[in-house]
Design a protein around this motif. Sequence first.
Motif, PDB file in Angstrom:
ATOM      1  N   GLN A   1      47.157  51.929  46.195  1.00 19.71           N
ATOM      2  CA  GLN A   1      46.158  51.116  45.733  1.00 19.71           C
ATOM      3  C   GLN A   1      44.932  51.453  44.693  1.00 19.71           C
ATOM      4  OE1 GLN A   1      44.360  50.670  49.738  1.00 19.71           O
ATOM      5  NE2 GLN A   1      42.916  52.132  49.441  1.00 19.71           N
ATOM      6  N   ARG A   2      44.338  50.668  44.042  1.00 15.08           N
ATOM      7  CA  ARG A   2      43.289  50.959  42.988  1.00 15.08           C
ATOM      8  C   ARG A   2      42.036  51.150  43.596  1.00 15.08           C
ATOM      9  NH1 ARG A   2      46.108  47.145  39.572  1.00 15.08           N
ATOM     10  NH2 ARG A   2      46.977  48.134  37.825  1.00 15.08           N
ATOM     11  N   HIS A   3      41.648  50.650  44.817  1.00 21.67           N
ATOM     12  CA  HIS A   3      40.350  50.681  45.250  1.00 21.67           C
ATOM     13  C   HIS A   3      40.269  51.955  46.039  1.00 21.67           C
ATOM     14  CE1 HIS A   3      42.803  48.287  48.023  1.00 21.67           C
ATOM     15  NE2 HIS A   3      41.943  48.625  48.923  1.00 21.67           N
ATOM     16  N   GLN A   4      39.016  52.270  46.594  1.00 20.14           N
ATOM     17  CA  GLN A   4      38.918  53.508  47.386  1.00 20.14           C
ATOM     18  C   GLN A   4      39.363  53.282  48.740  1.00 20.14           C
ATOM     19  OE1 GLN A   4      34.653  54.712  47.740  1.00 20.14           O
ATOM     20  NE2 GLN A   4      35.358  57.057  47.334  1.00 20.14           N
ATOM     21  N   GLY A   5      40.011  54.328  49.229  1.00 18.32           N
ATOM     22  CA  GLY A   5      40.418  54.182  50.720  1.00 18.32           C
ATOM     23  C   GLY A   5      39.284  54.271  51.529  1.00 18.32           C
TER      24      GLY A   5
ATOM     25  N   THR B   1      57.738  36.282  49.773  1.00 16.59           N
ATOM     26  CA  THR B   1      57.017  35.530  48.597  1.00 16.59           C
ATOM     27  C   THR B   1      56.190  36.429  47.811  1.00 16.59           C
ATOM     28  OG1 THR B   1      56.832  33.561  50.164  1.00 16.59           O
ATOM     29  CG2 THR B   1      55.445  33.600  48.240  1.00 16.59           C
ATOM     30  N   VAL B   2      56.299  36.233  46.428  1.00 15.46           N
ATOM     31  CA  VAL B   2      55.565  37.044  45.458  1.00 15.46           C
ATOM     32  C   VAL B   2      54.312  36.114  45.010  1.00 15.46           C
ATOM     33  CG1 VAL B   2      55.597  37.687  43.178  1.00 15.46           C
ATOM     34  CG2 VAL B   2      57.571  38.001  44.422  1.00 15.46           C
ATOM     35  N   ILE B   3      53.100  36.714  45.263  1.00 10.43           N
ATOM     36  CA  ILE B   3      51.787  35.974  45.343  1.00 10.43           C
ATOM     37  C   ILE B   3      51.383  36.589  43.993  1.00 10.43           C
ATOM     38  CG2 ILE B   3      49.643  35.535  46.411  1.00 10.43           C
ATOM     39  CD1 ILE B   3      52.200  34.389  47.864  1.00 10.43           C
ATOM     40  N   ASP B   4      50.561  35.737  43.070  1.00  9.87           N
ATOM     41  CA  ASP B   4      49.863  35.858  41.847  1.00  9.87           C
ATOM     42  C   ASP B   4      48.547  36.023  42.467  1.00  9.87           C
ATOM     43  OD1 ASP B   4      48.231  36.088  39.872  1.00  9.87           O
ATOM     44  OD2 ASP B   4      49.259  34.502  38.681  1.00  9.87           O
ATOM     45  N   PRO B   5      47.771  37.395  42.614  1.00  5.24           N
ATOM     46  CA  PRO B   5      46.427  37.547  43.213  1.00  5.24           C
ATOM     47  C   PRO B   5      45.309  36.671  42.331  1.00  5.24           C
ATOM     48  CG  PRO B   5      47.655  39.636  42.934  1.00  5.24           C
ATOM     49  CD  PRO B   5      48.327  38.528  42.376  1.00  5.24           C
ATOM     50  N   ALA B   6      45.730  36.721  41.151  1.00  5.49           N
ATOM     51  CA  ALA B   6      44.626  35.739  40.213  1.00  5.49           C
ATOM     52  C   ALA B   6      44.600  34.241  40.689  1.00  5.49           C
ATOM     53  CB  ALA B   6      44.721  36.010  38.880  1.00  5.49           C
ATOM     54  N   ARG B   7      45.612  33.855  40.704  1.00  2.00           N
ATOM     55  CA  ARG B   7      45.608  32.598  41.087  1.00  2.00           C
ATOM     56  C   ARG B   7      45.476  32.181  42.610  1.00  2.00           C
ATOM     57  NH1 ARG B   7      50.912  29.379  38.551  1.00  2.00           N
ATOM     58  NH2 ARG B   7      49.454  27.617  39.062  1.00  2.00           N
TER      59      ARG B   7
ATOM     60  N   THR C   1      38.249  29.025  49.201  1.00  2.00           N
ATOM     61  CA  THR C   1      36.955  28.764  49.202  1.00  2.00           C
ATOM     62  C   THR C   1      35.893  29.962  49.907  1.00  2.00           C
ATOM     63  OG1 THR C   1      37.124  27.847  51.257  1.00  2.00           O
ATOM     64  CG2 THR C   1      37.463  26.450  49.469  1.00  2.00           C
ATOM     65  N   ARG C   2      36.360  30.875  50.494  1.00  2.53           N
ATOM     66  CA  ARG C   2      35.810  32.032  50.887  1.00  2.53           C
ATOM     67  C   ARG C   2      36.744  33.263  50.892  1.00  2.53           C
ATOM     68  NH1 ARG C   2      37.509  32.789  55.524  1.00  2.53           N
ATOM     69  NH2 ARG C   2      38.559  31.042  57.071  1.00  2.53           N
ATOM     70  N   THR C   3      36.008  34.434  51.314  1.00  2.00           N
ATOM     71  CA  THR C   3      37.012  35.543  51.551  1.00  2.00           C
ATOM     72  C   THR C   3      37.606  35.618  52.720  1.00  2.00           C
ATOM     73  OG1 THR C   3      35.488  36.917  50.039  1.00  2.00           O
ATOM     74  CG2 THR C   3      36.782  38.221  51.576  1.00  2.00           C
TER      75      THR C   3
ATOM     76  N   PRO D   1      41.111  42.268  52.052  1.00  2.00           N
ATOM     77  CA  PRO D   1      41.041  40.788  51.349  1.00  2.00           C
ATOM     78  C   PRO D   1      40.079  40.830  50.352  1.00  2.00           C
ATOM     79  CG  PRO D   1      40.171  40.911  53.627  1.00  2.00           C
ATOM     80  CD  PRO D   1      40.725  41.982  53.463  1.00  2.00           C
ATOM     81  N   THR D   2      39.238  41.847  50.030  1.00  2.00           N
ATOM     82  CA  THR D   2      37.804  41.725  49.064  1.00  2.00           C
ATOM     83  C   THR D   2      38.444  42.667  47.902  1.00  2.00           C
ATOM     84  OG1 THR D   2      36.973  44.040  49.706  1.00  2.00           O
ATOM     85  CG2 THR D   2      36.229  41.852  51.005  1.00  2.00           C
ATOM     86  N   ALA D   3      39.801  43.142  47.808  1.00  3.77           N
ATOM     87  CA  ALA D   3      40.071  44.107  46.854  1.00  3.77           C
ATOM     88  C   ALA D   3      41.523  43.351  46.142  1.00  3.77           C
ATOM     89  CB  ALA D   3      40.636  45.459  47.439  1.00  3.77           C
ATOM     90  N   THR D   4      41.672  41.978  46.505  1.00  3.85           N
ATOM     91  CA  THR D   4      42.908  41.421  45.791  1.00  3.85           C
ATOM     92  C   THR D   4      42.879  41.311  44.252  1.00  3.85           C
ATOM     93  OG1 THR D   4      42.032  39.211  46.141  1.00  3.85           O
ATOM     94  CG2 THR D   4      43.572  40.090  47.816  1.00  3.85           C
ATOM     95  N   ASP D   5      41.738  41.635  43.793  1.00  5.11           N
ATOM     96  CA  ASP D   5      41.618  41.668  42.267  1.00  5.11           C
ATOM     97  C   ASP D   5      41.998  42.935  41.785  1.00  5.11           C
ATOM     98  OD1 ASP D   5      39.279  42.738  43.478  1.00  5.11           O
ATOM     99  OD2 ASP D   5      37.999  42.510  42.001  1.00  5.11           O
ATOM    100  N   GLN D   6      42.141  43.823  42.603  1.00  9.98           N
ATOM    101  CA  GLN D   6      42.841  45.135  42.083  1.00  9.98           C
ATOM    102  C   GLN D   6      44.346  45.448  42.573  1.00  9.98           C
ATOM    103  OE1 GLN D   6      40.460  47.961  41.377  1.00  9.98           O
ATOM    104  NE2 GLN D   6      38.798  46.289  41.241  1.00  9.98           N
ATOM    105  N   MET D   7      44.745  44.289  42.561  1.00 14.93           N
ATOM    106  CA  MET D   7      46.054  44.157  43.064  1.00 14.93           C
ATOM    107  C   MET D   7      47.138  43.261  41.720  1.00 14.93           C
ATOM    108  SD  MET D   7      46.183  43.376  46.894  1.00 14.93           S
ATOM    109  CE  MET D   7      45.100  44.644  47.767  1.00 14.93           C
ATOM    110  N   ASP D   8      48.068  43.735  41.279  1.00  9.62           N
ATOM    111  CA  ASP D   8      48.744  43.084  40.027  1.00  9.62           C
ATOM    112  C   ASP D   8      49.696  41.766  40.628  1.00  9.62           C
ATOM    113  OD1 ASP D   8      48.222  44.106  37.392  1.00  9.62           O
ATOM    114  OD2 ASP D   8      48.716  46.016  38.765  1.00  9.62           O
ATOM    115  N   ALA D   9      50.144  42.111  41.984  1.00  6.76           N
ATOM    116  CA  ALA D   9      51.054  41.361  42.693  1.00  6.76           C
ATOM    117  C   ALA D   9      50.963  41.626  44.134  1.00  6.76           C
ATOM    118  CB  ALA D   9      52.393  41.267  42.029  1.00  6.76           C
ATOM    119  N   ILE D  10      51.140  40.574  45.002  1.00  5.94           N
ATOM    120  CA  ILE D  10      51.315  40.772  46.347  1.00  5.94           C
ATOM    121  C   ILE D  10      52.702  40.377  46.794  1.00  5.94           C
ATOM    122  CG2 ILE D  10      50.588  40.101  48.680  1.00  5.94           C
ATOM    123  CD1 ILE D  10      47.665  39.658  47.373  1.00  5.94           C
TER     124      ILE D  10
END
Length: 394
Positions: free
Chosen positions: A287-291, A349-355, A361-363, A379-388
Amino acid sequence: MTATIQDAARPFTGGALTALLSPATRLLGLGEPTHGVEAFPELRNEFFRHLVEHEGYRSIALESDCLSALVADAYVADGTATLDDAMNRGFSHGFGASPANRELLRWMRAHNEQRPPHERLRFYGFDGPLEITGAAPPRPALTALHDYLAAHLDLPRNRATLDELLGPDERWTNPAAMMDPAQSIGGTPETGKLRLIADDLSALLTAHAPHLTAATSPDDFWHAELHARTATGLLRYHAAMADTAPTRVGALMSLRDAMMADNLDAIVRREARFGPTLVFAHNAHLQRHQGRLDFAGTPLQWWSAGAIMGTRLGDQYAFAASTFGTRGSDVPHPDTLEGLLSPLPHPRTVIDPARLTTTLTRTPTPRTPADHTYVPLDPTATDQMDAIVFVKEI
């Protein structure tokens, strides 16, 4: 028209996943949320075959002992020994018992059999020789580095000096040292001297790189660098095991991921002429965010190997996290990220985190793990992922 989670989702295929990644990617991290569940390494195998056949990838690195992996790579690259031997000696952490890992090596060897060396796939481990119960002795890596240098340079210390300072391997592998710093050999004068020797030998390796590469081979020199990184990393880790500070466990986790990052860096440089590399490990290492972890009431924080590599490589590093919905009686709450993804119709399923973010509507509420082997996605770090990658049920 209101966007829905379905708009961010596609059935899992290799192409659906790579479509979300930067074309500049040189190192692609595919994470798994827990170890020991074959669904994730099986998915990895399928994805790696796609990367090899359609995206030009030529190597894979696993969260396994970097030195043991040399045995598995020799089988994959040249057919050295047997598949059984590669499984028995080529993995750490019990990963040699995985049927999916066995199938990975079998397929890689079959792929390589009729190909010239520059087109063959390579197998790497990028973890240090570390287990939950402690760290390996530094003897194999340090003596291999010493012997490589001694064959071509005049060294100030001989093997007898190393053997005397190292002593019996049992002193280094005492399992009690993991929880009791007083049981660690890392604080002894001998360890301090060995750390200086390892550092000096590593400096000599760098200083004489042109001569040593010409006198041996680029591959031999790369292996010597691997032994140098491992020797210095292990000695640093053992010294940290002897530390009595309350931050001790967090420091050990940081040192492990730093060793992982240095190994990945070396792999990327070695493979630059051939193609990108897929790295497969726990999400927490990629992961890109701090553990963050609460250990015996003490909050710990550290940066993962993926976060370090993201700093070094920029958009040449990509991270695809994976997670799951239901496992037996462990059903995610509807308010969690996994609960929100569970109604999706596809098994994988492949998820696009940005979309995905635009549909919420909430975290989502963080999922409470059913056991310590599973780390849910933050769930607060999905913007640090390229795909899920979401697996509906395991």
